[in-house]
Design a protein around this motif. Structure first.
Motif, PDB file in Angstrom:
ATOM      1  N   GLN A   1     -14.562  10.351  -1.374  1.00 29.33           N
ATOM      2  CA  GLN A   1     -14.674  10.941  -0.042  1.00 29.33           C
ATOM      3  C   GLN A   1     -13.327  11.328   0.573  1.00 29.33           C
ATOM      4  O   GLN A   1     -13.235  12.365   1.251  1.00 29.33           O
ATOM      5  CB  GLN A   1     -15.429   9.988   0.894  1.00 29.33           C
ATOM      6  CG  GLN A   1     -16.891   9.802   0.554  1.00 29.33           C
ATOM      7  CD  GLN A   1     -17.116   8.654  -0.420  1.00 29.33           C
ATOM      8  OE1 GLN A   1     -16.176   8.202  -1.090  1.00 29.33           O
ATOM      9  NE2 GLN A   1     -18.339   8.165  -0.507  1.00 29.33           N
TER      10      GLN A   1
ATOM     11  N   ASP B   1     -15.276  -7.131  -4.039  1.00 30.07           N
ATOM     12  CA  ASP B   1     -14.243  -6.256  -3.502  1.00 30.07           C
ATOM     13  C   ASP B   1     -12.936  -6.454  -4.282  1.00 30.07           C
ATOM     14  O   ASP B   1     -12.335  -7.532  -4.245  1.00 30.07           O
ATOM     15  CB  ASP B   1     -14.022  -6.584  -2.026  1.00 30.07           C
ATOM     16  CG  ASP B   1     -13.141  -5.560  -1.313  1.00 30.07           C
ATOM     17  OD1 ASP B   1     -12.321  -4.904  -1.984  1.00 30.07           O
ATOM     18  OD2 ASP B   1     -13.278  -5.427  -0.081  1.00 30.07           O
TER      19      ASP B   1
ATOM     20  N   ASP C   1     -20.631  -3.014  -2.826  1.00 32.28           N
ATOM     21  CA  ASP C   1     -21.772  -2.395  -2.156  1.00 32.28           C
ATOM     22  C   ASP C   1     -23.001  -3.290  -2.331  1.00 32.28           C
ATOM     23  O   ASP C   1     -23.321  -3.692  -3.457  1.00 32.28           O
ATOM     24  CB  ASP C   1     -22.038  -1.013  -2.758  1.00 32.28           C
ATOM     25  CG  ASP C   1     -23.207  -0.300  -2.104  1.00 32.28           C
ATOM     26  OD1 ASP C   1     -24.361  -0.597  -2.482  1.00 32.28           O
ATOM     27  OD2 ASP C   1     -22.970   0.545  -1.235  1.00 32.28           O
TER      28      ASP C   1
ATOM     29  N   TRP D   1     -12.959   5.731  -8.532  1.00 33.44           N
ATOM     30  CA  TRP D   1     -12.796   5.244  -7.159  1.00 33.44           C
ATOM     31  C   TRP D   1     -13.381   6.245  -6.154  1.00 33.44           C
ATOM     32  O   TRP D   1     -13.581   7.425  -6.477  1.00 33.44           O
ATOM     33  CB  TRP D   1     -11.338   4.929  -6.885  1.00 33.44           C
ATOM     34  CG  TRP D   1     -10.390   6.074  -6.720  1.00 33.44           C
ATOM     35  CD1 TRP D   1      -9.945   6.601  -5.547  1.00 33.44           C
ATOM     36  CD2 TRP D   1      -9.729   6.817  -7.757  1.00 33.44           C
ATOM     37  NE1 TRP D   1      -9.057   7.618  -5.778  1.00 33.44           N
ATOM     38  CE2 TRP D   1      -8.907   7.762  -7.122  1.00 33.44           C
ATOM     39  CE3 TRP D   1      -9.759   6.756  -9.152  1.00 33.44           C
ATOM     40  CZ2 TRP D   1      -8.121   8.671  -7.848  1.00 33.44           C
ATOM     41  CZ3 TRP D   1      -8.979   7.657  -9.870  1.00 33.44           C
ATOM     42  CH2 TRP D   1      -8.189   8.587  -9.219  1.00 33.44           C
ATOM     43  N   PRO D   2     -13.679   5.809  -4.924  1.00 31.37           N
ATOM     44  CA  PRO D   2     -14.369   6.666  -3.949  1.00 31.37           C
ATOM     45  C   PRO D   2     -13.683   8.014  -3.758  1.00 31.37           C
ATOM     46  O   PRO D   2     -12.461   8.093  -3.573  1.00 31.37           O
ATOM     47  CB  PRO D   2     -14.329   5.833  -2.666  1.00 31.37           C
ATOM     48  CG  PRO D   2     -14.308   4.425  -3.145  1.00 31.37           C
ATOM     49  CD  PRO D   2     -13.472   4.443  -4.397  1.00 31.37           C
TER      50      PRO D   2
ATOM     51  N   ASP E   1      -7.067   7.662   4.358  1.00 28.59           N
ATOM     52  CA  ASP E   1      -8.459   7.225   4.514  1.00 28.59           C
ATOM     53  C   ASP E   1      -8.588   5.785   4.019  1.00 28.59           C
ATOM     54  O   ASP E   1      -8.050   5.428   2.964  1.00 28.59           O
ATOM     55  CB  ASP E   1      -9.371   8.150   3.702  1.00 28.59           C
ATOM     56  CG  ASP E   1     -10.839   8.004   4.048  1.00 28.59           C
ATOM     57  OD1 ASP E   1     -11.344   6.860   4.021  1.00 28.59           O
ATOM     58  OD2 ASP E   1     -11.491   9.023   4.325  1.00 28.59           O
ATOM     59  N   SER E   2      -9.304   4.961   4.781  1.00 27.15           N
ATOM     60  CA  SER E   2      -9.462   3.553   4.395  1.00 27.15           C
ATOM     61  C   SER E   2     -10.218   3.395   3.076  1.00 27.15           C
ATOM     62  O   SER E   2     -10.148   2.342   2.447  1.00 27.15           O
ATOM     63  CB  SER E   2     -10.188   2.783   5.507  1.00 27.15           C
ATOM     64  OG  SER E   2     -11.487   3.312   5.718  1.00 27.15           O
ATOM     65  N   ARG E   3     -10.944   4.431   2.670  1.00 24.09           N
ATOM     66  CA  ARG E   3     -11.692   4.368   1.412  1.00 24.09           C
ATOM     67  C   ARG E   3     -10.844   4.760   0.208  1.00 24.09           C
ATOM     68  O   ARG E   3     -11.325   4.719  -0.923  1.00 24.09           O
ATOM     69  CB  ARG E   3     -12.929   5.264   1.509  1.00 24.09           C
ATOM     70  CG  ARG E   3     -13.949   4.797   2.524  1.00 24.09           C
ATOM     71  CD  ARG E   3     -14.986   5.865   2.810  1.00 24.09           C
ATOM     72  NE  ARG E   3     -14.366   7.031   3.467  1.00 24.09           N
ATOM     73  CZ  ARG E   3     -15.049   8.089   3.909  1.00 24.09           C
ATOM     74  NH1 ARG E   3     -16.358   8.133   3.758  1.00 24.09           N
ATOM     75  NH2 ARG E   3     -14.432   9.097   4.501  1.00 24.09           N
ATOM     76  N   TRP E   4      -9.603   5.160   0.448  1.00 26.31           N
ATOM     77  CA  TRP E   4      -8.710   5.508  -0.659  1.00 26.31           C
ATOM     78  C   TRP E   4      -8.228   4.209  -1.314  1.00 26.31           C
ATOM     79  O   TRP E   4      -7.334   3.526  -0.832  1.00 26.31           O
ATOM     80  CB  TRP E   4      -7.532   6.321  -0.159  1.00 26.31           C
ATOM     81  CG  TRP E   4      -6.569   6.698  -1.238  1.00 26.31           C
ATOM     82  CD1 TRP E   4      -5.346   6.151  -1.484  1.00 26.31           C
ATOM     83  CD2 TRP E   4      -6.742   7.710  -2.238  1.00 26.31           C
ATOM     84  NE1 TRP E   4      -4.748   6.748  -2.573  1.00 26.31           N
ATOM     85  CE2 TRP E   4      -5.588   7.716  -3.058  1.00 26.31           C
ATOM     86  CE3 TRP E   4      -7.770   8.613  -2.520  1.00 26.31           C
ATOM     87  CZ2 TRP E   4      -5.427   8.582  -4.128  1.00 26.31           C
ATOM     88  CZ3 TRP E   4      -7.614   9.475  -3.592  1.00 26.31           C
ATOM     89  CH2 TRP E   4      -6.459   9.464  -4.378  1.00 26.31           C
TER      90      TRP E   4
ATOM     91  N   CYS F   1     -14.795  -0.329  -9.132  1.00 28.18           N
ATOM     92  CA  CYS F   1     -15.628   0.654  -8.404  1.00 28.18           C
ATOM     93  C   CYS F   1     -16.800   1.066  -9.304  1.00 28.18           C
ATOM     94  O   CYS F   1     -17.047   2.255  -9.554  1.00 28.18           O
ATOM     95  CB  CYS F   1     -14.819   1.867  -7.988  1.00 28.18           C
ATOM     96  SG  CYS F   1     -13.311   1.492  -7.067  1.00 28.18           S
TER      97      CYS F   1
END
Length: 287
Positions: free
Chosen positions: A74, A52, A33, A71-72, A87-90, A8
């Protein structure tokens, strides 16, 4: 020289702190990204970007001395929906799986996230993070630090943790595993304990405050002295200028903005980054 494997990665604020503190350099990075990948191609042309991390067979990789991961945030940020591990971003479980499949354990892990990680879901999310790192064989120390503790002109509190693998480094029973957290929830810290010790330069007086900044002049001029770079104008055509955010985040002028010229993308990437000076101070206190 020690080596870094970065997950990340973003624009490498955490990696920059680790590189300077440990005299280390990256052997691979990982970010999918598109704009960050463009930046990595320009700024780290000889370092492979794995893309990824969920799609990488880490068993084939060179094992670095240090793995970093910011890591993200959000899923646990108060600015989001607080869905946490749902959350899929976890990505934390994927990070753990990635490290599990490396040919050997790295010596150290350095991770970063928002302070609300510690209180999300009554502390259960943070407990899951700590337990997962411990199951990998690491001895963990953590704390919360503000960017302003390192002299930056904004608070931006962040959770930092340094974990040493006991088979590679050895246990440290003489030192506490947890650095107490700050008291004020408004600082993003949760209840109990004290904040990590701030940089003694935080809040120092200035002889020549700039009237155009009004009450913010001392903070602005302090950061100019600490970074060695004058503050750009914060606004261009009455809109926040990414070059000012880049400066406020402690990066070299143009590090991002000379590569990513689209304003929205630049602000998004900077908003997800780590203040390197803040990371270095955290490492001074934790490592």
């Amino acid at each position: 020289m020690l080596t870094i494997g970065s997950l990340c990665t973003g624009i490498g604020g955490l990696d920059q702190a680790v590189a300077e503190h440990f005299n280390a350099s990256p052997v691979w990075v990982s970010d999918n990204d598109p704009q960050v990948s463009e930046w990595l191609d320009v700024r780290l042309p000889g370092v492979p970007n794995l893309g990824d991390l969920r799609e990488v067979d880490s068993s084939t990789l060179t094992v670095p001395d240090i793995v970093t991961a910011g890591w993200p945030c959000q899923p646990v940020s108060r600015a989001g929906r607080l869905r946490g591990t749902k959350d899929s971003r976890w990505l934390f479980e994927h990070i753990v799986e990635f490290i599990e499949h490396l040919p050997d354990r790295p010596r150290l892990m350095v991770v970063e996230n928002v302070p609300n990680l510690l209180t999300h879901d009554g502390g259960r999310t943070a407990l899951g993070v700590v337990r997962a790192i411990a199951r990998l064989g690491f001895d963990l120390r953590w704390g919360v630090l503000r960017a302003s503790d390192a002299g930056a002109p904004h608070r931006r509190a962040r959770f930092f943790a340094v974990a040493a693998h006991t088979d590679r480094v050895g246990p440290r029973p003489d030192r506490p595993r947890r650095v107490p957290r700050p008291e004020s929830p408004r600082e993003g810290q949760g209840q109990g304990g004290q904040r990590l010790r701030p940089d003694p330069r935080h809040g120092d007086p200035l002889d020549r405050p700039r009237s155009s900044w009004r009450e913010f002049a001392p903070a602005i001029e302090r950061w100019e002295r600490l970074t060695g770079h004058p503050s750009p104008q914060p606004l261009t055509n009455d809109r926040l200028d990414p070059r000012w955010v880049e400066w406020a985040m402690g990066f070299e002028p143009g590090l991002l903005t000379e590569v990513i010229t689209h304003r929205r993308h630049a602000l998004r990437i900077l908003g997800n980054s780590v203040v390197p000076q803040q990371g270095r101070l955290a490492l001074d206190l934790l490592a």
